[in-house]
Design an enzyme around this catalytic site. Structure first.
Site, PDB file in Angstrom:
ATOM      1  N   ASP A  56      14.709  -4.620   4.500  1.00  0.00           N
ATOM      2  CA  ASP A  56      16.044  -4.814   4.714  1.00  0.00           C
ATOM      3  C   ASP A  56      17.010  -4.197   3.618  1.00  0.00           C
ATOM      4  O   ASP A  56      16.685  -4.139   2.472  1.00  0.00           O
ATOM      5  CB  ASP A  56      16.617  -6.414   4.588  1.00  0.00           C
ATOM      6  CG  ASP A  56      17.800  -6.875   5.096  1.00  0.00           C
ATOM      7  OD1 ASP A  56      18.746  -6.216   4.897  1.00  0.00           O
ATOM      8  OD2 ASP A  56      17.978  -7.785   6.017  1.00  0.00           O
ATOM      9  N   SER A 100      22.863  -7.287   8.974  1.00  0.00           N
ATOM     10  CA  SER A 100      21.430  -7.272   9.209  1.00  0.00           C
ATOM     11  C   SER A 100      21.341  -8.156  10.508  1.00  0.00           C
ATOM     12  O   SER A 100      20.239  -8.233  10.958  1.00  0.00           O
ATOM     13  CB  SER A 100      20.795  -8.264   8.055  1.00  0.00           C
ATOM     14  OG  SER A 100      20.746  -7.416   7.017  1.00  0.00           O
ATOM     15  N   HIS A 163      17.781 -16.982   8.154  1.00  0.00           N
ATOM     16  CA  HIS A 163      18.589 -15.728   7.694  1.00  0.00           C
ATOM     17  C   HIS A 163      18.763 -14.838   8.877  1.00  0.00           C
ATOM     18  O   HIS A 163      18.022 -14.846   9.767  1.00  0.00           O
ATOM     19  CB  HIS A 163      18.339 -15.057   6.433  1.00  0.00           C
ATOM     20  CG  HIS A 163      19.319 -14.627   5.519  1.00  0.00           C
ATOM     21  ND1 HIS A 163      19.310 -13.139   5.309  1.00  0.00           N
ATOM     22  CD2 HIS A 163      20.536 -15.052   5.262  1.00  0.00           C
ATOM     23  CE1 HIS A 163      20.448 -13.010   4.644  1.00  0.00           C
ATOM     24  NE2 HIS A 163      21.094 -14.067   4.539  1.00  0.00           N
ATOM     25  N   SER A 165      18.046 -11.615   9.491  1.00  0.00           N
ATOM     26  CA  SER A 165      17.029 -10.825  10.205  1.00  0.00           C
ATOM     27  C   SER A 165      15.871 -11.605  10.942  1.00  0.00           C
ATOM     28  O   SER A 165      15.416 -10.999  12.024  1.00  0.00           O
ATOM     29  CB  SER A 165      16.347  -9.969   9.202  1.00  0.00           C
ATOM     30  OG  SER A 165      17.182  -8.899   8.521  1.00  0.00           O
ATOM     31  N   GLU A 327       9.565  -9.296   6.922  1.00  0.00           N
ATOM     32  CA  GLU A 327      10.938  -8.840   6.346  1.00  0.00           C
ATOM     33  C   GLU A 327      10.444  -8.905   4.861  1.00  0.00           C
ATOM     34  O   GLU A 327      10.336  -9.866   4.151  1.00  0.00           O
ATOM     35  CB  GLU A 327      11.814  -9.741   6.761  1.00  0.00           C
ATOM     36  CG  GLU A 327      13.408  -9.064   6.318  1.00  0.00           C
ATOM     37  CD  GLU A 327      14.262  -9.793   6.163  1.00  0.00           C
ATOM     38  OE1 GLU A 327      15.546  -9.382   6.325  1.00  0.00           O
ATOM     39  OE2 GLU A 327      14.361 -11.384   6.495  1.00  0.00           O
ATOM     40  N   ASP A 332      17.371  -5.817   0.131  1.00  0.00           N
ATOM     41  CA  ASP A 332      18.750  -5.654   0.443  1.00  0.00           C
ATOM     42  C   ASP A 332      19.568  -6.465  -0.647  1.00  0.00           C
ATOM     43  O   ASP A 332      20.859  -6.009  -0.977  1.00  0.00           O
ATOM     44  CB  ASP A 332      18.850  -6.214   1.713  1.00  0.00           C
ATOM     45  CG  ASP A 332      20.410  -6.405   2.278  1.00  0.00           C
ATOM     46  OD1 ASP A 332      21.038  -5.432   2.449  1.00  0.00           O
ATOM     47  OD2 ASP A 332      20.849  -7.529   2.296  1.00  0.00           O
ATOM     48  N   ASP A 373      16.683  -1.876   8.416  1.00  0.00           N
ATOM     49  CA  ASP A 373      17.910  -2.177   9.517  1.00  0.00           C
ATOM     50  C   ASP A 373      19.151  -1.281   9.171  1.00  0.00           C
ATOM     51  O   ASP A 373      20.048  -1.058  10.136  1.00  0.00           O
ATOM     52  CB  ASP A 373      18.132  -3.559   9.526  1.00  0.00           C
ATOM     53  CG  ASP A 373      18.423  -4.215   8.224  1.00  0.00           C
ATOM     54  OD1 ASP A 373      18.264  -3.533   7.201  1.00  0.00           O
ATOM     55  OD2 ASP A 373      18.528  -5.396   8.011  1.00  0.00           O
TER      56      ASP A 373
END
Length: 448
Positions: A56, A100, A163, A165, A327, A332, A373
């Site tokens: 991410d 995301s 979350h 993603s 992920e 991120d 992403d």
């Protein structure tokens, strides 16, 4: 020294072999020869298993900086070795810069949607109370396709499993923040008509069909009147305990299911006797990877690599194959708060998880795809030498005769580390750049 502003006369990474013409010519020929071999032995098999790794916010600059962090070798970031590389366009239908949620819809279903929405097409604007409840707007993810084909499916994340993603694997919602019922009510919508993401994971077909669910987010599954195993309160207001409901659903199906909340529980799982696994290892997001050791959490919270290994062990029991989504979420999150050190540590662990997955599987029947992403605003500054500390100062001062960091951000909370309201740019000579939580320079002040 990487903390000084005096340019190094020699690179700390100097390799005498790189100084010859023959080194580069031979290296190029070896790469070409390997590419030709790959062409001649092209794998035309149909993949039985697919593992999709999502870093991410893992921009090209992030992987490049991680390579420097790990020693500046082109072999250091494991997925750099993969035979094919490409780029994808990840804008949202209504935004040039996506989030995301909209990107999860794009790469998991092939359909672009609006910013902040998950698993719905662009007919659904963010916060819409009605349209996302209409099944005609829902997109189908690769997890559903895999389940329809008889394959097992799973997800692993270092974020909350509700979350943006991971929710793209199974959920359909007009607001990525609707992870629990009270969040929907706060936005003025009905939590009955709009089913929250945690409930979709437990109640709706794709979520119920997931054989592996691992990450954080316990708080979204329990009522605010309850506390979890670590005495953290829940967020729900409907009196429900969705963890217990998940277990009860599996008992009714007469399948072997396990719920674990810490590393010890995960280590004790007998995968040969487990068909479904729910692991929620934190009330919210899992800790940053570097903090697992710095805060003595390595015995209580599994790493991304450890969760990935457990997921593969369970899913590999499927005779029809599997789809696994993994992920590295906190790459991120560290970028959002301009904490570059934490982000690169997360990326290094993400690469280790990819390598572990490749070693546990065969290229003959398992396709591994590594992607991001969206990007972030982190960039490189100045002309640091190859051996420079990537977290340090650039080798020469700026035109204002003040030092600046090799890494910086176009915007974010690091602005407070960069500018003084009275005196312009701050002198970073004494900045503690060894602190993993240090917020790096940012030009524009934004909370995130």
């Amino acid at each position: 020294h990487p903390r000084t502003n005096v340019p190094c006369l020699k690179s700390l990474h100097e390799d005498s072999s790189e100084q010859s013409t023959e080194y580069w010519v031979n290296k190029a020929q070896n790469i070409l020869a390997e590419k030709l071999k790959q062409t001649s032995r092209r794998n035309t098999n149909r993949a039985k298993n697919i593992i999709l790794f999502l870093g991410d916010g893992m921009s090209v600059q992030t992987t490049t900086a991680t390579r420097a962090f790990l020693g500046d070798s082109s072999e250091q970031v494991y997925f750099d070795r993969f035979p094919y590389t490409g780029l994808s366009k990840t804008y949202a239908v209504d935004k040039r810069v996506p989030d995301s949620a909209s990107t999860a819809t794009a790469y998991l279903s092939g359909v672009k949607g609006n910013y902040g929405t998950i698993g719905v097409n662009a007919q659904v604007p963010k916060y819409d109370c009605d349209l996302a409840a209409d099944p005609s707007t829902h997109t189908e993810s690769i997890a559903k396709w895999a389940q329809d084909a008889g394959k097992w499916t799973g997800l692993v994340t270092t974020a909350r499993v509700t979350h943006a993603s991971p929710a793209g694997v199974y959920a359909h919602t007009a607001q990525r923040g609707w992870e629990y019922d009270a969040a929907i009510e706060k936005d003025g919508c009905s939590a009955t008509k709009n089913v929250d993401i945690a409930r979709q994971l437990v109640e709706w077909p794709v979520g119920k069909g997931l054989r592996v669910i691992m990450g954080g987010g316990r708080r979204n599954f329990i009522d605010e009147s309850y506390s979890d195993e670590e005495e953290a309160e829940g967020r729900r207001t409907d009196g429900r305990n969705l963890i217990e409901e998940w277990l009860e659903d599996k008992r009714e199906q007469c399948v072997r299911a396990k719920y674990v909340w810490n590393k010890e529980g995960l280590n004790n799982v007998d995968f040969s006797d487990t068909e479904y696994l729910l692991g929620l290892f934190a009330s919210s997001h899992c800790p940053y990877h570097g903090d697992l050791e710095r805060k003595n959490l390595t015995d209580s919270v599994p790493s991304l690599s450890e969760m990935t290994q457990a997921a593969i062990e369970l899913l590999s029991q499927s005779e029809e194959g599997y789809f696994l989504f993994v992920e590295g979420a906190r790459i991120d999150m560290a970028h959002h708060v301009t904490r570059a050190h934490l982000s690169l540590e997360e990326t290094a662990e993400f690469a280790r998880a990819v390598e572990l997955a490749r070693n546990l599987t065969s290229g003959e029947d398992t396709l591994i795809v590594v992607t991001a992403d969206h990007s972030h605003t982190m960039t490189f500054n100045g002309y640091p030498t190859r051996g420079s500390d990537i977290f340090g100062l650039a080798p020469a001062n700026a035109d204002d005769d003040l030092p600046y960091t090799i890494l910086s951000y176009a915007n974010g909370p690091g602005f407070s580390k960069t500018y003084s309201s009275k005196n312009g740019r701050k002198d970073l000579s004494d900045a503690d750049l060894d602190d993993p939580s240090y917020k790096y320079m940012a030009t524009v002040p934004l909370e995130s």
